[in-house]
Every structure is written in structure tokens, then in C-alpha cells.
Scaffold this active site. Structure first.
Site, PDB file in Angstrom:
ATOM      1  N   HIS A 151       0.697  -1.609   0.085  1.00 30.80           N
ATOM      2  CA  HIS A 151      -0.223   0.032   0.028  1.00 30.80           C
ATOM      3  C   HIS A 151       0.885   1.271   0.308  1.00 30.80           C
ATOM      4  CE1 HIS A 151      -0.341  -1.070   4.674  1.00 30.80           C
ATOM      5  NE2 HIS A 151       0.911   0.259   4.320  1.00 30.80           N
TER       6      HIS A 151
ATOM      7  N   HIS B  80      -1.098   5.238   9.159  1.00 28.99           N
ATOM      8  CA  HIS B  80       0.071   5.556   9.368  1.00 28.99           C
ATOM      9  C   HIS B  80       0.057   7.337  10.877  1.00 28.99           C
ATOM     10  CE1 HIS B  80      -0.316   2.916   6.417  1.00 28.99           C
ATOM     11  NE2 HIS B  80       1.234   2.475   6.854  1.00 28.99           N
TER      12      HIS B  80
ATOM     13  N   HIS C  26      10.973  -3.943   3.941  1.00 34.43           N
ATOM     14  CA  HIS C  26      11.250  -2.748   3.530  1.00 34.43           C
ATOM     15  C   HIS C  26      11.819  -2.221   4.501  1.00 34.43           C
ATOM     16  CE1 HIS C  26       6.978  -1.626   4.276  1.00 34.43           C
ATOM     17  NE2 HIS C  26       6.844  -0.794   4.759  1.00 34.43           N
TER      18      HIS C  26
ATOM     19  N   GLU D  60       5.027  -5.079   8.615  1.00 37.36           N
ATOM     20  CA  GLU D  60       3.155  -4.564   8.195  1.00 37.36           C
ATOM     21  C   GLU D  60       2.954  -6.306   7.446  1.00 37.36           C
ATOM     22  OE1 GLU D  60       3.050  -0.266   7.171  1.00 37.36           O
ATOM     23  OE2 GLU D  60       3.689  -1.796   5.005  1.00 37.36           O
TER      24      GLU D  60
HETATM   25 FE   LIG Z   1       2.392   1.199   5.800  1.00 31.19          FE
END
Ligand SMILES: [Fe+2]
Length: 280
Positions: A12, A59, A193, A240
Site C-alpha cells: 500500500h 500511519h 522494506h 506490516e
Molecule cells: Fe504502511
């Protein structure tokens, strides 16, 4: 009775939304990313789900360090796109499904799985980018969406096993809903990431590909992976990926893999995307 007929995982990344909104989808950097979703858009347009349950993380848009729900379900009639610092994304307001959302909240909580009930919430790129990737740029989203937010921003996030069990509880909830709805569940975020520190920019394609394989074929075992392994192998933001296990827990043990796409890079991440159908 309602049914979860399929599950979708997708990254996302906010830059994907910015590329789409800014008309850059055809540029050489982005074209291969969007190409990986062409078959997916055709698949979901043909399937025509009645409702999407979208598992994502906020976030620091709707929540902040003032309040950190581990799991939160959006029960509102609608959810506006959040202003993440440069104005809200130019995408449609997300319409909810309060009746099914409240039913899921009741069922899951009475199933001894506590959720925070949210009646007013803006939704950020974690929710709107997956909708854009799967549905394109329509004037209105084609079906109601129930947001299911998971804390993966502030330690301690839930374990993969807890997320997997939540998916199983959501499935029981959906199947006890007395309307013949076709439901698709999205698990979003990831893949490997890391956005800060000496390892910023880390991508681990070997880990990502093994994760995709295990998600399809051996999810119960994958759910046992400890946090430290995500951090070590997939980077600090790779955590995530536990959200994908909520999606997988809501499906059958045996599933049919309809589509898979893996691409590096998109912004600072590895994009992973898979579509799984429940065998009839
Ligand atoms: Fe995210």
C-alpha cells in the site's frame, strides 16, 4: 449467509497513490508496477464483491501516540480520505457497511477477540492505495468497504499467530451474517522494506518470495514466525506483513492461487501482490 470468497494481498505504498493521482502511472518507473495489477482489476470487476473487508494500518493519520488500538474496526457509514500532509488524495469517499461491521464487531468480541469500535475515522494511503490498485480511478468505489486497522507502527504489534486467529474469527463472523453477501478480504502492507537507520533501503527478495509461497501453502506455520525474524529479514517496516495473515486466516486451508505479482522497487519497498480464491 455471507461468504468470504477470496483474499487479496497487496502493498500500500503511498508513492503508488501519488503516482496515480499525479498522472505518472505510464512513466517507465511506474508502468511495470501498475501492469502487475491489470489482471487483478479485471478479476475483481468480474467477481463484483458486495463488500470488501480491508486490513491495513493507519500511519498516524487517524490515530497517534495518544491512542494506539491494536485492532480497530470501522463501523461508520463513510470514511473520508485523510489529509496526510499534502491534502487528501483525490479519491472517492469510502462508503462503509455499518450493519455488517457491527455484526463482525459483536461476533468477534463475543468470540473473545477484542476490537476497538471506531465510528468516525479518516482513512489514509494504507486503505486507499489498495482500492486504487484493485479498482482503478472510478467516480465512486464499486462496493462498501469495512476498514480493519492493525497497529504495526508502535511496538508491540500483534503476533502473526494472533492476526491469523483474528482472520479465522472474522470468517466465523461473516458466515453467521444472515444476508447472502459475497465478501473479499484484503491484507495490505509490506513486503520487505526499511525506511530508517543504517539498513534503510533494505529489500530481501528471497524472504519475500518464500513468504508468498508459505502464505499460499503453509499459512499456519508461517503464522508462527516471530517478530524478530520479520525485523531481521524483512526490515523494520516488513512487520506490516503480519496483516496478510489476517486475510489468510479468513480463507480455507486449501486455496486456489489466481494471480501473483512481485516487483522491486516501488519507492523503497518490494511490491507483493497475490489473489487467492476459496475452493468451493
Ligand atoms: Fe504502511
Amino acid at each position: 449467509m455471507a461468504h468470504i470468497v477470496a483474499g487479496v494481498t497487496t502493498s500500500h505504498v503511498p508513492a503508488i497513490g501519488a503516482a496515480l493521482d499525479g498522472g505518472k502511472a505510464a512513466e517507465p518507473y511506474w508502468a511495470p508496477v501498475f501492469a502487475g495489477y491489470e489482471a487483478s482489476k479485471a478479476w475483481i470487476a468480474a467477481l463484483k464483491p458486495d463488500v470488501v473487508i480491508l486490513v491495513y494500518n493507519d500511519h498516524a493519520s487517524a490515530f497517534s501516540l495518544d491512542m494506539i488500538p491494536t485492532f480497530a474496526i470501522g463501523c461508520a457509514a463513510e470514511f473520508p480520505p485523510a489529509d496526510e500532509g499534502w491534502g487528501p488524495r483525490p479519491v472517492p469517499v469510502v462508503k462503509g457497511h455499518p450493519k455488517l461491521a457491527w455484526h463482525i464487531a459483536q461476533s468477534v468480541i463475543l468470540d473473545e477477540f477484542d476490537l476497538t469500535i471506531v465510528n468516525k475515522m479518516a482513512v489514509d494511503h494504507g486503505l486507499t492505495v489498495p482500492l486504487s490498485l484493485m479498482f482503478g480511478q472510478p467516480d465512486a468505489w464499486p462496493c462498501p468497504v469495512i476498514p480493519l486497522a492493525v497497529n504495526v507502527v508502535q511496538y508491540p504489534p500483534p503476533t502473526g499467530a494472533r492476526c491469523y486467529k483474528l482472520g479465522q474469527a472474522i470468517r466465523r463472523a461473516v458466515e453467521s451474517y444472515d444476508e447472502p453477501l459475497k465478501v473479499v478480504i484484503f491484507g495490505t502492507g509490506g513486503m520487505s522494506h526499511q525506511l530508517q537507520g543504517p539498513r534503510a533501503g533494505l529489500i530481501n527478495s528471497v524472504f519475500d518470495r518464500a513468504f508468498l509461497d508459505a502464505l499460499v501453502a503453509d499459512p499456519a506455520n508461517l503464522a508462527l514466525k516471530p517478530h524478530i525474524e520479520y525485523l531481521r529479514e524483512a526490515g523494520s517496516e516488513g512487520i506490516e506483513l503480519v496483516m496478510w495473515l489476517v486475510m489468510r486466516g479468513a480463507l480455507n486451508a486449501e486455496v486456489r492461487e489466481v494471480h501473483r505479482f512481485y516487483h522491486v522497487p516501488a519507492s523503497n519497498t518490494a511490491v507483493g501482490h497475490i489473489i487467492l480464491e476459496n475452493a468451493a
